[in-house]
Scaffold this motif. Structure first.
Motif, PDB file in Angstrom:
ATOM      1  N   PRO A 280       0.827  -1.209   0.000  1.00 16.97           N
ATOM      2  CA  PRO A 280       0.000   0.000   0.000  1.00 16.97           C
ATOM      3  C   PRO A 280       0.861   1.259   0.000  1.00 16.97           C
ATOM      4  CG  PRO A 280      -0.828  -1.594   1.596  1.00 16.97           C
ATOM      5  CD  PRO A 280       0.479  -2.124   1.110  1.00 16.97           C
ATOM      6  N   LEU A 281       0.559   2.184  -0.888  1.00 16.68           N
ATOM      7  CA  LEU A 281       1.396   3.364  -1.103  1.00 16.68           C
ATOM      8  C   LEU A 281       1.602   4.175   0.171  1.00 16.68           C
ATOM      9  CD1 LEU A 281       2.892   5.299  -3.016  1.00 16.68           C
ATOM     10  CD2 LEU A 281       0.701   6.431  -3.441  1.00 16.68           C
ATOM     11  N   LEU A 282       0.535   4.486   0.877  1.00 16.21           N
ATOM     12  CA  LEU A 282       0.658   5.331   2.062  1.00 16.21           C
ATOM     13  C   LEU A 282       1.468   4.643   3.152  1.00 16.21           C
ATOM     14  CD1 LEU A 282      -2.887   6.966   2.304  1.00 16.21           C
ATOM     15  CD2 LEU A 282      -0.770   7.941   1.411  1.00 16.21           C
ATOM     16  N   LEU A 283       1.262   3.337   3.324  1.00 13.50           N
ATOM     17  CA  LEU A 283       2.054   2.614   4.322  1.00 13.50           C
ATOM     18  C   LEU A 283       3.528   2.569   3.920  1.00 13.50           C
ATOM     19  CD1 LEU A 283      -0.286  -0.405   5.212  1.00 13.50           C
ATOM     20  CD2 LEU A 283       0.077   1.722   6.480  1.00 13.50           C
ATOM     21  N   GLY A 284       3.770   2.418   2.618  1.00 11.72           N
ATOM     22  CA  GLY A 284       5.149   2.424   2.145  1.00 11.72           C
ATOM     23  C   GLY A 284       5.828   3.761   2.348  1.00 11.72           C
ATOM     24  N   LEU A 285       5.097   4.846   2.078  1.00 14.41           N
ATOM     25  CA  LEU A 285       5.658   6.178   2.305  1.00 14.41           C
ATOM     26  C   LEU A 285       6.001   6.383   3.776  1.00 14.41           C
ATOM     27  CD1 LEU A 285       3.329   8.396   0.065  1.00 14.41           C
ATOM     28  CD2 LEU A 285       5.733   7.854  -0.337  1.00 14.41           C
ATOM     29  N   ALA A 286       5.074   6.004   4.660  1.00 18.06           N
ATOM     30  CA  ALA A 286       5.324   6.159   6.094  1.00 18.06           C
ATOM     31  C   ALA A 286       6.520   5.325   6.534  1.00 18.06           C
ATOM     32  CB  ALA A 286       4.078   5.765   6.884  1.00 18.06           C
ATOM     33  N   ALA A 287       6.651   4.108   6.007  1.00 21.87           N
ATOM     34  CA  ALA A 287       7.755   3.229   6.397  1.00 21.87           C
ATOM     35  C   ALA A 287       9.093   3.769   5.898  1.00 21.87           C
ATOM     36  CB  ALA A 287       7.513   1.827   5.851  1.00 21.87           C
ATOM     37  N   ILE A 288       9.137   4.223   4.634  1.00 20.50           N
ATOM     38  CA  ILE A 288      10.392   4.728   4.070  1.00 20.50           C
ATOM     39  C   ILE A 288      10.848   5.992   4.789  1.00 20.50           C
ATOM     40  CG2 ILE A 288      11.388   5.794   2.007  1.00 20.50           C
ATOM     41  CD1 ILE A 288       9.744   3.816   0.347  1.00 20.50           C
ATOM     42  N   TYR A 337       9.469   3.465  -4.880  1.00 20.10           N
ATOM     43  CA  TYR A 337       9.699   2.295  -4.036  1.00 20.10           C
ATOM     44  C   TYR A 337       8.667   2.134  -2.928  1.00 20.10           C
ATOM     45  CZ  TYR A 337      14.207   1.372  -6.213  1.00 20.10           C
ATOM     46  OH  TYR A 337      15.201   1.060  -7.111  1.00 20.10           O
ATOM     47  N   ALA A 338       7.827   3.139  -2.693  1.00 20.56           N
ATOM     48  CA  ALA A 338       6.835   3.030  -1.620  1.00 20.56           C
ATOM     49  C   ALA A 338       5.853   1.895  -1.871  1.00 20.56           C
ATOM     50  CB  ALA A 338       6.083   4.349  -1.466  1.00 20.56           C
ATOM     51  N   SER A 339       5.574   1.583  -3.127  1.00 21.31           N
ATOM     52  CA  SER A 339       4.641   0.501  -3.454  1.00 21.31           C
ATOM     53  C   SER A 339       5.342  -0.817  -3.753  1.00 21.31           C
ATOM     54  CB  SER A 339       3.781   0.892  -4.663  1.00 21.31           C
ATOM     55  OG  SER A 339       2.971   2.004  -4.366  1.00 21.31           O
ATOM     56  N   TRP A 340       6.664  -0.831  -3.758  1.00 19.92           N
ATOM     57  CA  TRP A 340       7.410  -2.050  -4.064  1.00 19.92           C
ATOM     58  C   TRP A 340       7.378  -2.977  -2.864  1.00 19.92           C
ATOM     59  CZ3 TRP A 340       8.737  -4.763  -7.940  1.00 19.92           C
ATOM     60  CH2 TRP A 340       9.785  -5.688  -7.880  1.00 19.92           C
ATOM     61  N   TRP A 341       7.191  -4.257  -3.100  1.00 24.80           N
ATOM     62  CA  TRP A 341       7.033  -5.201  -1.998  1.00 24.80           C
ATOM     63  C   TRP A 341       8.268  -5.209  -1.089  1.00 24.80           C
ATOM     64  CZ3 TRP A 341      10.254  -9.292  -0.905  1.00 24.80           C
ATOM     65  CH2 TRP A 341      11.148  -9.675  -1.902  1.00 24.80           C
ATOM     66  N   ALA A 342       9.458  -4.941  -1.652  1.00 27.08           N
ATOM     67  CA  ALA A 342      10.693  -4.921  -0.867  1.00 27.08           C
ATOM     68  C   ALA A 342      11.197  -3.483  -0.750  1.00 27.08           C
ATOM     69  CB  ALA A 342      11.749  -5.816  -1.508  1.00 27.08           C
ATOM     70  N   TRP A 343      10.332  -2.579  -0.321  1.00 27.57           N
ATOM     71  CA  TRP A 343      10.697  -1.166  -0.189  1.00 27.57           C
ATOM     72  C   TRP A 343      11.897  -0.971   0.734  1.00 27.57           C
ATOM     73  CZ3 TRP A 343      10.736   0.223   4.851  1.00 27.57           C
ATOM     74  CH2 TRP A 343       9.953  -0.542   5.724  1.00 27.57           C
ATOM     75  N   TYR A 344      12.146  -1.924   1.616  1.00 27.11           N
ATOM     76  CA  TYR A 344      13.206  -1.812   2.624  1.00 27.11           C
ATOM     77  C   TYR A 344      14.577  -2.220   2.102  1.00 27.11           C
ATOM     78  CZ  TYR A 344      11.476  -6.598   2.712  1.00 27.11           C
ATOM     79  OH  TYR A 344      11.024  -7.833   2.333  1.00 27.11           O
ATOM     80  N   GLY A 345      14.657  -2.786   0.911  1.00 32.60           N
ATOM     81  CA  GLY A 345      15.953  -3.110   0.324  1.00 32.60           C
ATOM     82  C   GLY A 345      16.566  -4.413   0.760  1.00 32.60           C
ATOM     83  N   GLY A 346      15.790  -5.281   1.394  1.00 30.20           N
ATOM     84  CA  GLY A 346      16.305  -6.592   1.758  1.00 30.20           C
ATOM     85  C   GLY A 346      17.245  -6.562   2.949  1.00 30.20           C
ATOM     86  N   LEU A 347      18.059  -7.612   3.067  1.00 32.15           N
ATOM     87  CA  LEU A 347      19.006  -7.761   4.175  1.00 32.15           C
ATOM     88  C   LEU A 347      20.189  -6.839   3.919  1.00 32.15           C
ATOM     89  CD1 LEU A 347      19.832  -9.244   6.767  1.00 32.15           C
ATOM     90  CD2 LEU A 347      20.834 -11.035   5.341  1.00 32.15           C
ATOM     91  N   TYR A 348      20.068  -5.598   4.390  1.00 36.95           N
ATOM     92  CA  TYR A 348      21.095  -4.593   4.133  1.00 36.95           C
ATOM     93  C   TYR A 348      21.007  -3.526   5.208  1.00 36.95           C
ATOM     94  CZ  TYR A 348      24.345  -1.924   1.232  1.00 36.95           C
ATOM     95  OH  TYR A 348      25.457  -1.277   0.763  1.00 36.95           O
ATOM     96  N   TRP A 349      22.150  -2.930   5.538  1.00 37.47           N
ATOM     97  CA  TRP A 349      22.172  -1.887   6.550  1.00 37.47           C
ATOM     98  C   TRP A 349      21.552  -0.604   5.993  1.00 37.47           C
ATOM     99  CZ3 TRP A 349      23.385   2.990   7.814  1.00 37.47           C
ATOM    100  CH2 TRP A 349      23.558   3.304   9.157  1.00 37.47           C
TER     101      TRP A 349
END
Length: 485
Positions: A280-288, A337-349
């Motif tokens: 979800p776009l809004l949740l992705g924006l808030a998370a990023i 990237y807010a709507s991308w399933w892996a918005w967090y970039g995976g296992l990465y610092w």
């Protein structure tokens, strides 16, 4: 107006000490010559020398720090480059080959030494170093030298760059080519060759990360509106053609979608397990923007500081314009990237997709550090942002491989703990785990502490003066002579 503190002495660009030579050919009066050197200029030279030493020490530390084994996307890119150069086969990886191809000279050197991997592991550090040199050359005659050195220092030891120079991931190539490219291409007064090289870098960097085409579209749109010229659309067209051309060459289809069915495993999160742009776009924006483990607020706090009114005065209007372009590009990446399933970039610092954000964030911090007229709340905000930035840089270097495996066990079932909770955030998990440190790690932390004290010294001095003034005014307000019936 208050006199500047020692750390705030402004170094005039191009200032040169004049030698005292007598016209009659006799020996100069050394004592009289030394007495004519302005104290402010002498302090500025000492400050400049110390900052260059800090900058060189920071780059040396990044160079000698042990590299972890290649992993994730970096390992895939490395293997794809070997497949192309050694086996003469076109790799089928989903990522672009443009960035890795520019590492071919390092592969040649590595083959000569017998093992290309440790040499190719230096690729992103070299890219970062070249970017710093290019930024300095482009800006040294356009902005205050003290401000420029602070900017470079924050990029080296006050940003998440350290996490990105230790592997073969592709974000450093895009961040440096696009970031420096926009600077070279849009600064007024640069030569035609410099502008062409800048736009070439932008096109290559965007093609290396095809999702950033949207971000480039926003930048091009802003340039077209600001300059009232349509020729900037050619840059967007060139990037799109390069993306399509690579897809055609590698997959036989210019519209090939390498990520068509890309998705993650089912975890505790309600929107997991679905491929593509399913978040979800809004949740992705808030998370990023705000999540404790990946949020830009914590990893690039300079982005969130009000700085627009100080930028033109201190950095110049031309540089302020580039800062805005960097900011717009980052905003475009966030939207994509807010709507991308892996918005967090995976296992990465940290938030690796948004590495370019270190440029506008570090410039904003550098400007705020020199804002002598800032009020107490503004100074407190600057102090907090610099503390976070330098701690993040030290953390990414020293604790970058310290993983809370609770997040990643059972096929990443509880991975969201590392994204959203402070205790498992890479910024704060070292305080929970308290691992033993090596000698080099202690040196790295000490070096960042020295840099932090140097940077925030003027801010602390301003806060002390403002606190003293507030106390004096408070005592005056409570004086019996100021009270009536």
């Amino acid at each position: 107006m208050e006199a500047p503190a020692v750390g705030e002495v402004r170094e005039e660009s191009g200032a040169r000490a004049e030698s005292a030579e007598p016209s009659d050919g006799s020996e100069p009066d050394r004592e009289r010559s030394e007495s004519t050197v302005p104290p402010g200029r002498s302090r500025a030279r000492i400050a400049a020398l110390l900052e260059w030493l800090l900058l060189g020490g920071g780059m040396l530390l990044l160079a000698v720090y042990p590299r972890p084994p290649m992993m994730g996307d970096g390992l895939v890119r490395y293997q794809a480059l070997l497949q192309l150069l050694e086996q003469r086969q076109m790799p089928e990886m989903a990522y672009s080959l443009i960035g890795p191809l520019f590492a071919t000279p390092l592969w040649v050197i590595g083959r000569w030494y017998g093992d290309p991997q440790p040499v190719l592991a230096q690729y992103n550090l070299l890219l970062f170093g070249f970017a710093l040199v290019a930024v300095h050359l482009l800006l040294r005659d356009r902005m205050d030298r003290r401000l420029l050195r602070r900017f470079l220092l924050l990029l080296v030891a006050g940003s998440m760059a350290a996490a990105h120079v230790q592997d073969f991931y592709g974000e450093m190539f895009t961040a440096t080519t696009v970031g420096v490219g926009l600077l070279a291409a849009t600064l007024p007064g640069t030569g035609r060759t410099t502008r062409l090289a800048g736009w070439t870098g932008v096109v290559l960097g965007v093609a290396n990360t095809p999702a950033s085409v949207v971000a480039l579209g926003l930048v091009v749109g802003l340039l077209c509106l600001r300059e009232r010229r349509l020729r900037y659309l050619l840059v967007l067209l060139a990037a799109g053609l390069l993306v399509a051309g690579e897809a055609w060459l590698r997959f036989g289809d210019p519209l090939h979608r390498a990520y068509a069915n890309n998705g993650g495993g089912q975890t505790v999160m309600p929107y997991s397990g679905e491929p593509g742009f399913s978040y979800p776009l809004l949740l992705g924006l808030a998370a990023i923007l705000f999540s404790f483990g990946k949020g830009l607020l914590w990893f690039t706090p300079g982005l969130f500081l009000p700085v627009r009114r100080w930028l033109p005065e201190r950095a110049g209007r031309d540089v302020a314009g580039v800062w805005l372009l960097w900011l717009v590009f980052v905003a475009g990446l966030v939207l994509v990237y807010a709507s991308w399933w892996a918005w967090y970039g995976g296992l990465y610092w940290g938030p690796r997709f948004f590495l370019l954000a270190i440029l506008p964030a570090s410039l904003a911090l550098a400007v705020r550090l020199g804002a002598a007229e800032a009020g107490p709340w503004a100074n407190l905000a600057t102090l907090a942002a610099v503390l976070l930035s330098v701690w993040g840089a030290a953390n990414s270097l020293v604790y970058g491989q310290l993983w809370p495996w609770t997040c990643y066990d059972n096929n990443y079932y509880l991975e969201s703990l590392c994204h959203f909770t402070p205790e498992f955030s890479p910024l704060w998990y070292p305080l929970v785990a308290q691992p033993a440190l090596t000698g080099l790690q202690r040196v790295a932390l000490a070096g960042h502490a020295v840099l932090l004290l140097w940077l925030v010294g003027p801010v602390l001095a301003r806060l002390a003066r403002q606190a003293g003034a507030a106390l004096r005014s408070g005592r005056s307000a409570w004086s019996p002579r100021n009270w009536g019936w």
